[in-house]
Design a protein around this motif. Sequence first.
Motif, short mmCIF file in Angstrom:
data_model
loop_
_atom_site.label_atom_id
_atom_site.label_comp_id
_atom_site.label_asym_id
_atom_site.label_seq_id
_atom_site.Cartn_x
_atom_site.Cartn_y
_atom_site.Cartn_z
N ARG A 1 0.81 -1.17 -0.10
CA ARG A 1 -0.01 0.10 -0.27
C ARG A 1 0.70 1.36 -0.06
N GLU A 2 1.97 1.21 0.79
CA GLU A 2 2.72 2.42 0.86
C GLU A 2 3.42 2.94 -0.39
N ALA B 1 0.62 3.95 -3.23
CA ALA B 1 0.32 5.56 -2.84
C ALA B 1 1.21 6.35 -3.68
N LEU C 1 -1.63 4.89 2.75
CA LEU C 1 -2.55 5.28 1.70
C LEU C 1 -4.06 5.04 2.47
#
Length: 366
Positions: A296-297, A300, A352
């Motif tokens: 996810r990081e 983003a 995110l």
Amino acid sequence: MPPRSDTSRDGSLADFAAENDEAPDTDPLCGDEAGYPGLVRTASKGASLRNFNLNLLPILEALLAEQNLSRAAQKLGMSQSAVSHALAKLRSQFQDPLFVRSRYGIEPTAKALRLRAPVASALGVIRREIVSPEHAGETAIGPRFQCGVTEPLDEGPALVSATMEALREISAETALTFRAVGGSDWKKMLRLRYLDIVFDAKPAPDSDLESEFVKDRHYNCYVRSDSAIAAADFTIDRYLKMSHVILDTPTADSRSTLRQALAARNGSRTIGARVHTHFHAALVASQSDHVGTGYREDIALYARNLPLRVLDCPVPAEPSPLFMTWLRTRTNETAHKRIRQRLTQLYRQEGLPEARDTRQAPPASR
């Protein structure tokens, strides 16, 4: 000429009178007995400190840390010839070669490795208790800060940027290096200080290493921004039927929790493209019908710079843990500790909000 006296840097402990003697004409790693200058077997003179030049210990510490004569000289603020001369004297004092040539520079002998902890402890006491408080405990980072990742997916932009930002706050002149070490003896590389930190999915059990949990990473998927797929329709069956872009990892034994979850369901993805970098995976997805999966990081950051839409990953995979491991004797090194603390803080901030369907009505035709 009397020896220099300069208390403006940590290397001042290394300004010793022998620096003004004539340097040996031989290569510091080739010559004299068994190829090592200064190493002439003599009868022991006893354990008296009167026969031991304590000013040489900071040079030994720097050589153990850098595993390279020129880098050690730079760290100490000395010339390379002066460090070479000091190494010859150290060999004479300890009656051991201490360092031998290696592929990466110089490698410590078994005796040098045994000396690392007591030398660091002794110099630590001097710096804390005798050197002025404003310089106590300071340890230079050096020209490079080298990180290893055991899983290629971990070398994503979020972790790299967090580490870079943490490093810049400590030293703007130090270069950051990331390298894949999954197939290497990275624990030995830490011990020899070829690496400063290694990121792995689990802590190291070794007594001379220390590990710290950094973060659990969750998976998201990404498709091009005008993709007709809706979040509600993005089921695991649909996911498996789509064409995927993935990182072309060098080994098949990836510890990715996503791959483990797929294997547990006897599921397999259709691979439409293999790339070697995270950015190229995102770029391919933004310009095709391929779907990408990542942390996810990282996604983003992709979505801020490329026309991508972020979706929840339909595969019920466990979060992927990240630990960082380093040599235990470096735990209290001021700069190293500050980098560890700051990169953890920055990486945990990267994230995110919940994946969302920001799709507009799809175009009537393409």
